[in-house]
Design a protein around this motif. Structure first.
Motif, PDB file in Angstrom:
ATOM      1  N   ILE A 142      78.241  44.002  17.677  1.00  8.13           N
ATOM      2  CA  ILE A 142      78.277  42.594  17.285  1.00  8.13           C
ATOM      3  C   ILE A 142      79.369  42.447  16.224  1.00  8.13           C
ATOM      4  CG2 ILE A 142      77.013  40.731  16.132  1.00  8.13           C
ATOM      5  CD1 ILE A 142      74.420  42.039  17.274  1.00  8.13           C
ATOM      6  N   ILE A 143      80.409  41.689  16.541  1.00  8.35           N
ATOM      7  CA  ILE A 143      81.499  41.429  15.595  1.00  8.35           C
ATOM      8  C   ILE A 143      81.600  39.914  15.488  1.00  8.35           C
ATOM      9  CG2 ILE A 143      83.880  41.947  14.981  1.00  8.35           C
ATOM     10  CD1 ILE A 143      82.194  44.455  15.493  1.00  8.35           C
ATOM     11  N   ALA A 144      80.913  39.337  14.509  1.00  9.84           N
ATOM     12  CA  ALA A 144      80.653  37.904  14.482  1.00  9.84           C
ATOM     13  C   ALA A 144      81.227  37.264  13.224  1.00  9.84           C
ATOM     14  CB  ALA A 144      79.146  37.645  14.558  1.00  9.84           C
ATOM     15  N   SER A 145      82.242  36.432  13.398  1.00 11.01           N
ATOM     16  CA  SER A 145      82.861  35.761  12.260  1.00 11.01           C
ATOM     17  C   SER A 145      82.479  34.285  12.220  1.00 11.01           C
ATOM     18  CB  SER A 145      84.386  35.899  12.330  1.00 11.01           C
ATOM     19  OG  SER A 145      84.897  35.284  13.497  1.00 11.01           O
ATOM     20  N   GLY A 146      82.549  33.710  11.021  1.00 10.52           N
ATOM     21  CA  GLY A 146      82.271  32.287  10.861  1.00 10.52           C
ATOM     22  C   GLY A 146      80.867  31.926  11.315  1.00 10.52           C
ATOM     23  N   PHE A 147      80.745  30.849  12.079  1.00  8.56           N
ATOM     24  CA  PHE A 147      79.434  30.394  12.526  1.00  8.56           C
ATOM     25  C   PHE A 147      78.736  31.437  13.390  1.00  8.56           C
ATOM     26  CE2 PHE A 147      76.666  28.346  15.655  1.00  8.56           C
ATOM     27  CZ  PHE A 147      75.778  27.699  14.804  1.00  8.56           C
ATOM     28  N   SER A 148      79.502  32.249  14.114  1.00 10.40           N
ATOM     29  CA  SER A 148      78.891  33.254  14.998  1.00 10.40           C
ATOM     30  C   SER A 148      78.057  34.263  14.226  1.00 10.40           C
ATOM     31  CB  SER A 148      79.977  33.973  15.799  1.00 10.40           C
ATOM     32  OG  SER A 148      80.657  33.072  16.649  1.00 10.40           O
ATOM     33  N   SER A 149      78.283  34.384  12.909  1.00 10.39           N
ATOM     34  CA  SER A 149      77.467  35.287  12.100  1.00 10.39           C
ATOM     35  C   SER A 149      76.011  34.852  12.053  1.00 10.39           C
ATOM     36  CB  SER A 149      78.033  35.398  10.679  1.00 10.39           C
ATOM     37  OG  SER A 149      77.946  34.154  10.003  1.00 10.39           O
ATOM     38  N   CYS A 150      75.736  33.621  12.474  1.00 10.62           N
ATOM     39  CA  CYS A 150      74.362  33.105  12.510  1.00 10.62           C
ATOM     40  C   CYS A 150      73.719  33.268  13.884  1.00 10.62           C
ATOM     41  CB  CYS A 150      74.348  31.622  12.115  1.00 10.62           C
ATOM     42  SG  CYS A 150      74.932  31.311  10.438  1.00 10.62           S
ATOM     43  N   ILE A 151      74.441  33.868  14.828  1.00  7.81           N
ATOM     44  CA  ILE A 151      73.910  34.116  16.171  1.00  7.81           C
ATOM     45  C   ILE A 151      73.488  35.581  16.226  1.00  7.81           C
ATOM     46  CG2 ILE A 151      74.389  34.079  18.646  1.00  7.81           C
ATOM     47  CD1 ILE A 151      76.627  32.024  18.038  1.00  7.81           C
ATOM     48  N   LEU A 152      72.197  35.828  16.352  1.00  5.50           N
ATOM     49  CA  LEU A 152      71.661  37.173  16.121  1.00  5.50           C
ATOM     50  C   LEU A 152      72.225  38.224  17.070  1.00  5.50           C
ATOM     51  CD1 LEU A 152      67.924  36.350  15.324  1.00  5.50           C
ATOM     52  CD2 LEU A 152      69.864  36.557  13.763  1.00  5.50           C
ATOM     53  N   HIS A 153      72.351  37.903  18.344  1.00  2.06           N
ATOM     54  CA  HIS A 153      72.823  38.879  19.328  1.00  2.06           C
ATOM     55  C   HIS A 153      74.161  38.445  19.933  1.00  2.06           C
ATOM     56  CE1 HIS A 153      68.537  40.697  20.012  1.00  2.06           C
ATOM     57  NE2 HIS A 153      69.120  41.133  18.926  1.00  2.06           N
ATOM     58  N   TYR A 154      75.052  37.997  19.098  1.00  4.67           N
ATOM     59  CA  TYR A 154      76.386  37.585  19.529  1.00  4.67           C
ATOM     60  C   TYR A 154      77.210  38.815  19.911  1.00  4.67           C
ATOM     61  CZ  TYR A 154      81.233  35.924  18.891  1.00  4.67           C
ATOM     62  OH  TYR A 154      82.567  35.625  19.039  1.00  4.67           O
ATOM     63  N   ILE A 155      77.679  38.881  21.157  1.00  5.56           N
ATOM     64  CA  ILE A 155      78.477  40.037  21.577  1.00  5.56           C
ATOM     65  C   ILE A 155      79.760  39.623  22.293  1.00  5.56           C
ATOM     66  CG2 ILE A 155      76.566  41.684  21.701  1.00  5.56           C
ATOM     67  CD1 ILE A 155      76.493  41.192  24.756  1.00  5.56           C
ATOM     68  N   ALA A 156      80.090  38.321  22.280  1.00  4.70           N
ATOM     69  CA  ALA A 156      81.325  37.883  22.924  1.00  4.70           C
ATOM     70  C   ALA A 156      82.543  38.494  22.233  1.00  4.70           C
ATOM     71  CB  ALA A 156      81.421  36.353  22.905  1.00  4.70           C
ATOM     72  N   ASN A 157      82.514  38.526  20.911  1.00  9.06           N
ATOM     73  CA  ASN A 157      83.572  39.162  20.109  1.00  9.06           C
ATOM     74  C   ASN A 157      84.968  38.680  20.521  1.00  9.06           C
ATOM     75  OD1 ASN A 157      81.337  40.559  19.180  1.00  9.06           O
ATOM     76  ND2 ASN A 157      81.898  42.504  20.114  1.00  9.06           N
ATOM     77  N   ASP A 158      85.122  37.373  20.706  1.00 11.09           N
ATOM     78  CA  ASP A 158      86.377  36.833  21.232  1.00 11.09           C
ATOM     79  C   ASP A 158      87.001  35.756  20.346  1.00 11.09           C
ATOM     80  OD1 ASP A 158      84.590  34.765  21.648  1.00 11.09           O
ATOM     81  OD2 ASP A 158      84.945  34.603  23.803  1.00 11.09           O
ATOM     82  N   GLN A 159      86.548  35.672  19.094  1.00  8.63           N
ATOM     83  CA  GLN A 159      87.070  34.646  18.206  1.00  8.63           C
ATOM     84  C   GLN A 159      88.012  35.240  17.157  1.00  8.63           C
ATOM     85  OE1 GLN A 159      86.313  31.187  18.677  1.00  8.63           O
ATOM     86  NE2 GLN A 159      85.681  32.238  20.579  1.00  8.63           N
TER      87      GLN A 159
END
Length: 429
Positions: free
Chosen positions: A235-252
């Motif tokens: 999980i590499i989550a920047s900005g708002f994506s840091s609030c998405i628990l299982h974010y794995i898109a890693n495309d921002q």
């Protein structure tokens, strides 16, 4: 293999402990995982079924382990069945394990080729009363694809309808929850590799980099240190994506002023590390980001001290909930009077901290362990509190891996920076 071999004595002890829990006059059978297809002629990289690895140390597809403690023929009390290398396999894939190498890795002296399994089983099974079969009984398990274990259960019940069938899973859950010295060493090495990856990205991250570039840096460090892969999807989550628990898109793209939440861990010898760190993309926390970060850090430090023998997950989470409430009140996110009159079954802090604090760690990232079981020496837990403020695009989680001992919790990630000053200093060095 990329990782250094684990001493076969571990697997010998594991089989002995499993056999001790079997009913008299029983046979147990464990299968490796299937090779999973993609499309056309593609397949996914093979990952071993962790129960089979725990009992044998064998990391190869199309492997079967048979355990028959009461067999009159001593050499047949433990049998390993392996895929035999053909000339075509050797040309296209390379040689598979030899019988000699399998004995060296597993400590099992009787090794046959897989093609003889069914006939051999027939020669033994009618001298038994019980057949132990393996299934995935993890609380979070979902199985839309029929597994090798599931197919074998159907076959067994058709072939031997008058036998009594037993579940291996309860025994495996009992055994695997307590880690041996060798297992802790493997987890520690996975943590050490993960530490190197974090140190690498601290010096790499800056405004303008993409999340997938950070993931690439992490994976590079894993592979160059004998890890075969991440232990789970990073999980590499920047900005708002840091609030998405299982974010794995890693495309921002990581932007000035963003926080970056990274949840990743290396595998080593099939054992997992599980780390989360939250850092400022530009190398400097804002006052608000620092306040939220330090609140989470205080929660984590107190939570780690509760990971001691005799505590239990229910009381542990309840106490951490109270600590979190106080931190959220201090951050201006909860009102003290509203908290005082809240429905205890629906605590208000869950709006900002909605997941559990800890899970077992081992061969699986979410390893075996019952929620009703008190904490015991030898268990390894993650400790990962978080605060997620979606309206402010602030998500902070801090996670370390903790070994429970009779002398207090041992942080297997104690050398990985987590203080604000440490992180800022390294990022700006």
């Amino acid at each position: 293999m990329r990782y250094n071999p684990i001493n076969k004595s571990l697997f010998e002890r594991n089989r002995s402990r499993f056999a001790d829990q079997m009913k008299p006059n029983s046979i147990a059978i464990f299968h490796s995982n299937d090779i999973q297809p993609t499309s056309a002629d593609g397949v996914r990289p093979f990952i071993q079924q962790t129960d089979l690895f725990y009992l044998s140390g064998i990391d190869q597809e199309e492997t079967i382990l048979l355990i028959f403690p009461d067999c009159k023929e001593e050499s047949h009390r433990e049998i390993l069945f392996l895929k035999e290398t053909s000339e075509e396999i050797a040309i296209w894939e390379g040689n598979k394990l030899t019988k000699e190498k399998a004995r060296e890795l597993s400590g099992i002296q009787t090794v046959y080729w897989l093609s003889s399994f069914e006939n051999f089983l027939l020669s033994l099974v009618f001298d038994t009363e019980h057949i132990y079969l393996n299934t995935n009984e993890h609380l979070r398990a979902t199985s839309e694809v029929e597994t090798k274990d599931a197919r074998f259960i159907k076959w067994c019940k058709n072939q031997f309808p008058l036998h009594k069938f037993e579940r291996s899973a309860p025994i495996m859950h009992q055994l695997r929850v307590i880690k041996s010295v060798e297992e802790v060493e493997a987890i520690q090495e996975a943590c050490n590799i993960t530490a190197k990856a974090f140190e690498r990205v601290l010096k790499f991250v800056k405004p303008g980099v993409w999340e997938y570039e950070i993931e690439a840096e992490i994976t590079h460090e894993f592979l160059r240190n004998r890890s075969r892969r991440p232990a789970y999807e990073s999980i590499i989550a920047s900005g708002f994506s840091s609030c998405i628990l299982h974010y794995i898109a890693n495309d921002q793209q990581c932007r000035e002023g963003d926080l970056l939440l990274m949840d990743f861990g290396a595998e080593y010898g099939n054992y997992a590390a599980d780390l989360t760190r939250t850092i400022p993309v530009n190398g400097k926390f804002t006052d608000r980001q620092k306040a939220v970060y330090n609140a989470v850090l205080r929660i984590q430090k107190q939570a780690i001290q509760m990971l001691v023998p005799g505590n239990n997950i229910k009381d542990y989470h309840k106490e951490i909930g109270k600590i979190t409430e106080d931190e959220l009140i201090n951050l201006g996110l909860l009102d003290k009077s509203e908290v005082a009159k809240q429905d205890p079954t629906k605590p208000l802090y869950k709006k900002y901290f909605m997941h559990g604090v800890s899970h077992h760690l081992g061969l699986d990232v979410h390893d075996y362990g019952k929620r009703s079981q008190p904490f015991e020496e030898g268990m390894v837990f993650t400790c990962e509190p978080g605060i997620y403020i979606r309206e402010e695009s602030i998500g902070v989680r801090i996670e370390n891996d903790i070994l429970i001992t009779g002398k207090g919790p041992v942080d297997l990630m104690k050398n990985i920076p987590r203080e604000v000053e440490e992180i800022e200093s390294i990022m700006n060095s």
